[in-house]
Structures are given as structure tokens and as C-alpha cells.
Design a protein around this motif. Structure first.
Motif, PDB file in Angstrom:
ATOM      1  N   GLU A  26      16.520  75.251  36.578  1.00 41.28           N
ATOM      2  CA  GLU A  26      17.362  74.213  37.171  1.00 41.28           C
ATOM      3  C   GLU A  26      17.585  73.125  36.134  1.00 41.28           C
ATOM      4  OE1 GLU A  26      16.811  70.944  40.680  1.00 41.28           O
ATOM      5  OE2 GLU A  26      15.968  72.917  41.005  1.00 41.28           O
ATOM      6  N   ILE A  27      18.851  72.796  35.890  1.00 37.93           N
ATOM      7  CA  ILE A  27      19.185  71.740  34.935  1.00 37.93           C
ATOM      8  C   ILE A  27      19.513  70.487  35.731  1.00 37.93           C
ATOM      9  CG2 ILE A  27      20.759  71.028  33.112  1.00 37.93           C
ATOM     10  CD1 ILE A  27      21.099  73.972  32.433  1.00 37.93           C
ATOM     11  N   LYS A  28      18.801  69.410  35.445  1.00 41.37           N
ATOM     12  CA  LYS A  28      18.959  68.187  36.221  1.00 41.37           C
ATOM     13  C   LYS A  28      19.757  67.124  35.481  1.00 41.37           C
ATOM     14  CE  LYS A  28      14.986  68.463  39.187  1.00 41.37           C
ATOM     15  NZ  LYS A  28      13.961  67.684  39.834  1.00 41.37           N
ATOM     16  N   LYS A  29      20.569  67.525  34.543  1.00 41.83           N
ATOM     17  CA  LYS A  29      21.363  66.571  33.787  1.00 41.83           C
ATOM     18  C   LYS A  29      22.831  66.895  33.998  1.00 41.83           C
ATOM     19  CE  LYS A  29      21.235  64.431  29.239  1.00 41.83           C
ATOM     20  NZ  LYS A  29      20.723  64.543  27.885  1.00 41.83           N
ATOM     21  N   SER A  30      23.662  65.891  33.944  1.00 49.17           N
ATOM     22  CA  SER A  30      25.093  66.093  34.121  1.00 49.17           C
ATOM     23  C   SER A  30      25.632  67.014  33.032  1.00 49.17           C
ATOM     24  CB  SER A  30      25.810  64.750  34.056  1.00 49.17           C
ATOM     25  OG  SER A  30      27.194  64.933  34.042  1.00 49.17           O
ATOM     26  N   PRO A  31      26.455  67.993  33.396  1.00 50.32           N
ATOM     27  CA  PRO A  31      26.996  68.901  32.382  1.00 50.32           C
ATOM     28  C   PRO A  31      27.810  68.188  31.308  1.00 50.32           C
ATOM     29  CG  PRO A  31      27.392  69.770  34.569  1.00 50.32           C
ATOM     30  CD  PRO A  31      26.837  68.389  34.734  1.00 50.32           C
ATOM     31  N   ALA A  32      28.420  67.070  31.650  1.00 48.83           N
ATOM     32  CA  ALA A  32      29.217  66.334  30.669  1.00 48.83           C
ATOM     33  C   ALA A  32      28.339  65.658  29.618  1.00 48.83           C
ATOM     34  CB  ALA A  32      30.075  65.293  31.367  1.00 48.83           C
ATOM     35  N   THR A  35      25.107  69.242  25.459  1.00 41.09           N
ATOM     36  CA  THR A  35      25.915  69.818  24.386  1.00 41.09           C
ATOM     37  C   THR A  35      26.674  71.045  24.879  1.00 41.09           C
ATOM     38  OG1 THR A  35      24.271  69.061  22.802  1.00 41.09           O
ATOM     39  CG2 THR A  35      25.834  70.698  22.029  1.00 41.09           C
ATOM     40  N   LEU A  36      25.983  71.908  25.601  1.00 43.85           N
ATOM     41  CA  LEU A  36      26.639  73.113  26.120  1.00 43.85           C
ATOM     42  C   LEU A  36      27.741  72.747  27.112  1.00 43.85           C
ATOM     43  CD1 LEU A  36      26.620  76.180  26.036  1.00 43.85           C
ATOM     44  CD2 LEU A  36      24.998  76.140  27.927  1.00 43.85           C
ATOM     45  N   GLY A  37      27.523  71.720  27.904  1.00 44.25           N
ATOM     46  CA  GLY A  37      28.541  71.266  28.849  1.00 44.25           C
ATOM     47  C   GLY A  37      29.773  70.731  28.146  1.00 44.25           C
ATOM     48  N   LYS A  38      29.559  69.982  27.066  1.00 45.05           N
ATOM     49  CA  LYS A  38      30.689  69.442  26.303  1.00 45.05           C
ATOM     50  C   LYS A  38      31.493  70.566  25.659  1.00 45.05           C
ATOM     51  CE  LYS A  38      28.569  65.004  25.364  1.00 45.05           C
ATOM     52  NZ  LYS A  38      28.004  64.103  24.365  1.00 45.05           N
ATOM     53  N   ILE A  39      30.791  71.571  25.129  1.00 43.21           N
ATOM     54  CA  ILE A  39      31.484  72.715  24.528  1.00 43.21           C
ATOM     55  C   ILE A  39      32.305  73.448  25.580  1.00 43.21           C
ATOM     56  CG2 ILE A  39      31.122  74.981  23.461  1.00 43.21           C
ATOM     57  CD1 ILE A  39      28.695  73.724  22.021  1.00 43.21           C
ATOM     58  N   THR A  40      31.733  73.627  26.762  1.00 42.46           N
ATOM     59  CA  THR A  40      32.443  74.303  27.850  1.00 42.46           C
ATOM     60  C   THR A  40      33.685  73.525  28.264  1.00 42.46           C
ATOM     61  OG1 THR A  40      30.336  75.172  28.636  1.00 42.46           O
ATOM     62  CG2 THR A  40      32.183  75.258  30.165  1.00 42.46           C
ATOM     63  N   ILE A  41      33.570  72.212  28.364  1.00 40.47           N
ATOM     64  CA  ILE A  41      34.713  71.373  28.746  1.00 40.47           C
ATOM     65  C   ILE A  41      35.825  71.486  27.707  1.00 40.47           C
ATOM     66  CG2 ILE A  41      35.460  68.974  29.031  1.00 40.47           C
ATOM     67  CD1 ILE A  41      32.699  68.468  30.340  1.00 40.47           C
ATOM     68  N   VAL A  42      35.462  71.457  26.422  1.00 42.14           N
ATOM     69  CA  VAL A  42      36.463  71.571  25.358  1.00 42.14           C
ATOM     70  C   VAL A  42      37.152  72.932  25.410  1.00 42.14           C
ATOM     71  CG1 VAL A  42      36.753  71.709  22.853  1.00 42.14           C
ATOM     72  CG2 VAL A  42      35.396  69.871  23.845  1.00 42.14           C
ATOM     73  N   LEU A  43      36.388  74.002  25.633  1.00 45.74           N
ATOM     74  CA  LEU A  43      36.988  75.338  25.713  1.00 45.74           C
ATOM     75  C   LEU A  43      37.933  75.461  26.902  1.00 45.74           C
ATOM     76  CD1 LEU A  43      33.971  77.630  24.766  1.00 45.74           C
ATOM     77  CD2 LEU A  43      35.983  77.092  23.399  1.00 45.74           C
ATOM     78  N   ILE A  44      37.577  74.855  28.028  1.00 40.82           N
ATOM     79  CA  ILE A  44      38.457  74.890  29.202  1.00 40.82           C
ATOM     80  C   ILE A  44      39.749  74.133  28.918  1.00 40.82           C
ATOM     81  CG2 ILE A  44      38.698  74.053  31.578  1.00 40.82           C
ATOM     82  CD1 ILE A  44      35.717  74.733  31.944  1.00 40.82           C
ATOM     83  N   ILE A  45      39.639  72.968  28.278  1.00 41.44           N
ATOM     84  CA  ILE A  45      40.836  72.184  27.950  1.00 41.44           C
ATOM     85  C   ILE A  45      41.732  72.948  26.983  1.00 41.44           C
ATOM     86  CG2 ILE A  45      41.625  70.105  26.744  1.00 41.44           C
ATOM     87  CD1 ILE A  45      39.231  68.656  28.015  1.00 41.44           C
ATOM     88  N   ILE A  46      41.124  73.589  25.986  1.00 43.95           N
ATOM     89  CA  ILE A  46      41.914  74.384  25.039  1.00 43.95           C
ATOM     90  C   ILE A  46      42.618  75.523  25.764  1.00 43.95           C
ATOM     91  CG2 ILE A  46      41.725  76.007  23.101  1.00 43.95           C
ATOM     92  CD1 ILE A  46      39.581  74.151  21.939  1.00 43.95           C
ATOM     93  N   GLY A  47      41.912  76.186  26.668  1.00 46.39           N
ATOM     94  CA  GLY A  47      42.499  77.314  27.388  1.00 46.39           C
ATOM     95  C   GLY A  47      43.605  76.908  28.341  1.00 46.39           C
ATOM     96  N   ILE A  48      43.499  75.730  28.928  1.00 43.87           N
ATOM     97  CA  ILE A  48      44.488  75.309  29.917  1.00 43.87           C
ATOM     98  C   ILE A  48      45.687  74.617  29.271  1.00 43.87           C
ATOM     99  CG2 ILE A  48      44.855  73.699  31.836  1.00 43.87           C
ATOM    100  CD1 ILE A  48      42.058  74.350  32.795  1.00 43.87           C
TER     101      ILE A  48
END
Length: 63
Positions: A26-32, A35-48
Motif C-alpha cells: 500500500e502506497i500512502k503518498k500522493s501519486p503526483a 517519481t513513478l507517479g510523475k513519470i506516469t502523468i507525463v506519459l499520459i499527457i504525451i499520449g493524449i
């Protein structure tokens, strides 16, 4: 002077063991904030946004 009470920091990653010997993480930190959350957000923005815009410009230049 009054002392400030320090709060104990909660761990970011908590592992739990279930009855069937499987491990739950269980991860208790905001995904934003991770580091992995930031990478995921950037990849989603690039894809969209970025890939469709580049594809549109490419297709318009071919016409």
C-alpha cells in the motif's frame, strides 16, 4: 518557550501479509508527489496531447 511536538512520519510504503500468505503493498503518498507517479502523468499527457498533435500536423503536411 514551548516545545513543538514532532509528529512521527508515516512510512510511504506499507506492506501487509494476508491470510493466504500473499503480500499487499500500500502506497500512502500522493501519486503526483512520487517519481513513478510523475513519470506516469507525463506519459499520459504525451499520449493524449503530443502524439495526436504531431500526427495531425504530419497528416496535414501530406495533403
Amino acid at each position: 518557550m514551548a516545545r513543538k511536538e514532532k509528529k512521527e512520519k508515516e512510512p510511504v510504503v506499507v506492506t501487509k501479509k494476508r491470510r493466504d500468505d500473499s503480500i499487499e503493498v500500500e502506497i500512502k503518498k500522493s501519486p503526483a508527489k512520487t517519481t513513478l507517479g510523475k513519470i506516469t502523468i507525463v506519459l499520459i499527457i504525451i499520449g493524449i496531447i503530443v502524439i495526436p498533435v504531431v500526427a495531425l500536423i504530419f497528416l496535414l503536411s501530406q495533403a
